[in-house]
Design an enzyme around this catalytic site. Structure first.
Site, PDB file in Angstrom:
ATOM      1  N   ILE A  96       1.202  -1.409   0.162  1.00  0.00           N
ATOM      2  CA  ILE A  96      -0.224  -0.890   0.017  1.00  0.00           C
ATOM      3  C   ILE A  96       0.930   0.962  -0.238  1.00  0.00           C
ATOM      4  O   ILE A  96       0.609   2.125  -0.656  1.00  0.00           O
ATOM      5  CB  ILE A  96      -0.968  -0.562   1.037  1.00  0.00           C
ATOM      6  CG1 ILE A  96      -2.166  -1.266   1.263  1.00  0.00           C
ATOM      7  CG2 ILE A  96      -1.768   1.560   1.245  1.00  0.00           C
ATOM      8  CD1 ILE A  96      -3.092  -1.727   2.492  1.00  0.00           C
TER       9      ILE A  96
ATOM     10  N   TYR B 230      -3.036 -10.185  16.193  1.00  0.00           N
ATOM     11  CA  TYR B 230      -2.645  -9.541  15.129  1.00  0.00           C
ATOM     12  C   TYR B 230      -3.794  -8.095  15.553  1.00  0.00           C
ATOM     13  O   TYR B 230      -4.104  -7.526  15.556  1.00  0.00           O
ATOM     14  CB  TYR B 230      -3.172 -10.019  13.999  1.00  0.00           C
ATOM     15  CG  TYR B 230      -3.051  -8.481  13.054  1.00  0.00           C
ATOM     16  CD1 TYR B 230      -1.930  -8.367  12.048  1.00  0.00           C
ATOM     17  CD2 TYR B 230      -3.801  -8.908  12.416  1.00  0.00           C
ATOM     18  CE1 TYR B 230      -2.114  -7.210  11.601  1.00  0.00           C
ATOM     19  CE2 TYR B 230      -4.406  -8.098  11.055  1.00  0.00           C
ATOM     20  CZ  TYR B 230      -3.341  -7.265  10.851  1.00  0.00           C
ATOM     21  OH  TYR B 230      -3.495  -6.195   9.690  1.00  0.00           O
TER      22      TYR B 230
ATOM     23  N   LYS C  20      -4.198  -4.502  17.332  1.00  0.00           N
ATOM     24  CA  LYS C  20      -4.490  -3.267  15.570  1.00  0.00           C
ATOM     25  C   LYS C  20      -5.688  -2.884  16.801  1.00  0.00           C
ATOM     26  O   LYS C  20      -6.188  -2.240  17.062  1.00  0.00           O
ATOM     27  CB  LYS C  20      -5.116  -3.786  14.293  1.00  0.00           C
ATOM     28  CG  LYS C  20      -4.143  -4.099  13.993  1.00  0.00           C
ATOM     29  CD  LYS C  20      -3.290  -2.623  13.383  1.00  0.00           C
ATOM     30  CE  LYS C  20      -2.023  -3.041  11.783  1.00  0.00           C
ATOM     31  NZ  LYS C  20      -1.990  -2.257  11.813  1.00  0.00           N
TER      32      LYS C  20
ATOM     33  N   ASN D 133      -9.055  -6.719   2.196  1.00  0.00           N
ATOM     34  CA  ASN D 133      -8.258  -6.905   0.754  1.00  0.00           C
ATOM     35  C   ASN D 133      -7.771  -6.247   0.100  1.00  0.00           C
ATOM     36  O   ASN D 133      -8.409  -6.839  -1.390  1.00  0.00           O
ATOM     37  CB  ASN D 133      -9.233  -7.826   1.319  1.00  0.00           C
ATOM     38  CG  ASN D 133      -8.943  -9.191   2.135  1.00  0.00           C
ATOM     39  OD1 ASN D 133      -9.397  -9.143   3.636  1.00  0.00           O
ATOM     40  ND2 ASN D 133      -8.385  -9.709   2.281  1.00  0.00           N
TER      41      ASN D 133
ATOM     42  N   ARG E 124     -14.027 -12.890   1.659  1.00  0.00           N
ATOM     43  CA  ARG E 124     -13.213 -12.382   1.708  1.00  0.00           C
ATOM     44  C   ARG E 124     -14.319 -10.531   0.984  1.00  0.00           C
ATOM     45  O   ARG E 124     -14.401 -11.360  -0.306  1.00  0.00           O
ATOM     46  CB  ARG E 124     -11.967 -12.021   1.261  1.00  0.00           C
ATOM     47  CG  ARG E 124     -11.084 -12.500   2.217  1.00  0.00           C
ATOM     48  CD  ARG E 124     -11.153 -11.998   4.174  1.00  0.00           C
ATOM     49  NE  ARG E 124     -10.699 -13.003   4.961  1.00  0.00           N
ATOM     50  CZ  ARG E 124     -10.928 -13.959   5.451  1.00  0.00           C
ATOM     51  NH1 ARG E 124     -11.821 -14.006   5.421  1.00  0.00           N
ATOM     52  NH2 ARG E 124      -9.668 -14.304   6.070  1.00  0.00           N
TER      53      ARG E 124
END
Ligand code: UGA
Length: 359
Positions: free
Chosen positions: A12, A162, A166, A191, A234
């Site tokens: 990203i 994880y 976050k 995603n 997803r």
């Protein structure tokens, strides 16, 4: 604007830094990886610091202090790492990011913090299947920033460290915001897919994300492995759509994104992992399979075989993007078939050039 982009060398980050430079911003990128910034590494307005954010000889505080905006993308975001190195995931994804946020508090800098759609965890239907009249109703999987619960699994399923890290970071930023000490926007990506998502072919014992596993299998003619039958779902988002949304958040007209959490995703691109494998296989067969080469078969494996102990999965996640649409007028344009073709073309046409090289 002078923008500090932590994680500019990642998937990203490299797409975002490139766009910010095109828009005339001055960008300081920090990352341990540099291969993905090849196209713009010498662009005017770009400075790259090839260092680890955890390296205490790097003066992160000064980098924050001298910027107008801090964008923090630094994270491990790959499930195989959550299982192999959970403490390392917590250290980087919580402790190091918190340190950057606290520099932003101290020096009154705006922070765009990348989080994850994984903070939503499982759907209510996955946890209480007997109690819902219609567990297949997709409404149970549409996640909204300010009203959906965050449902994570037990501690011995350490995949969830994880999402927990976050989520805790988000809660701390929210608390700083409540006290009027931090101007932040939290982004929850759903995603994202596109060129440079991972290095292919991958090496070593790590497992990249599913697109890359399937693409590598197709290139090599080896099995595409469906974890637990590939029934989990997803919602995939093309990177160019995502970067457009992120750029609007950077501009933050009339401060509309201040102290907001924003989903970025494409609800129309929801698919099961089995369907994803089948679509990729058909695209590959139609466009790239060379005569005489085998077409990768699809096989099933258990999550435990594939990832090891401690694995559990998010069953389904569909973004409610009405907030980002209302605030910024953004909506995604690229459909699932097109995003797969664009991304697969990148790898099929340059299959051996994506391996990291030493600086
Ligand atoms: C990961 C991160 O944990 C998220 O934070 C992040 O938002 C997301 O990637 C992303 O790319 O945005 P996840 O979707 O679970 O989340 O990552 P994948 O490794 O791509 O797994 C997706 C599904 O495919 C899982 O159900 C997994 O079990 C399955 N899978 C993976 C396969 O069936 N076969 C494979 O070869 C690899």
């Amino acid at each position: 604007m002078d923008i500090l982009c932590l994680g500019a060398g990642g998937f990203i980050g490299s797409h975002l830094a490139s766009r910010l430079l095109d828009e005339g911003h001055h960008v300081i990128g920090v990352d341990t990886q540099h291969d993905k910034i090849g196209d713009f590494s010498t662009a005017p307005g770009f400075e790259f610091i090839n260092r680890n954010i955890g390296d205490r000889s790097l003066d992160s505080e000064e980098l924050v202090r001298s910027s107008d905006l801090v964008i923090d993308l630094i994270a491990y975001a790959n499930p195989s790492i959550y299982l192999k190195s959970p403490l390392e995931v917590f250290r980087l994804n919580f402790t190091e990011n918190l340190r950057i946020a606290e520099f932003c508090v101290k020096h009154q800098k705006r922070l765009i913090q990348f989080s994850t759609c994984e903070v939503y965890g499982k759907t209510p239907a996955a946890v209480l299947p007997g109690k819902l009249s219609d567990p297949d109703n997709p409404a149970y999987a549409v996640f909204s920033e300010d009203s959906s619960d965050c449902i994570l699994g037990p501690i011995n399923k350490h995949r969830w460290i994880y999402a927990s890290a976050k989520q805790l970071l988000e809660r701390v930023l929210h608390a700083y915001g409540l006290e009027g000490k931090l101007d932040y926007t939290i982004i929850r990506p759903f995603n994202f897919i596109g060129p440079r998502i991972d290095y292919l072919p991958f090496e070593g014992d790590g497992i990249p994300r599913v697109f890359s596993c399937f693409m590598a299998a197709l290139i090599q003619g080896t099995p595409m492995k469906l974890v637990d039958g590939g029934s989990n779902r997803r919602s995939y988002t093309y990177i160019d759509d995502a970067i457009e949304a992120i750029h609007r958040i950077v501009l933050n007209p009339a401060d509309v994104c201040s102290r907001q959490i924003l989903n970025i995703g494409s609800s129309r691109n929801e698919t099961s992992i089995r369907e994803l494998a089948e679509m990729m296989r058909e695209i590959y067969r139609g466009r790239y399979l060379k005569p005489g080469r085998p077409l990768a078969p699809i096989v099933s494996v258990t999550g435990r075989e594939f990832y090891g102990e401690g694995y559990e999965d998010c069953d389904r996640r569909i973004p409610d993007c009405s907030k980002v649409h209302r605030l910024l007028g953004w909506e995604p344009r690229i459909g699932i078939e097109e995003l797969l073709v664009r991304t697969m073309s990148y790898y099929a046409e340059t299959p051996d050039t994506q391996v990291p090289t030493p600086l």
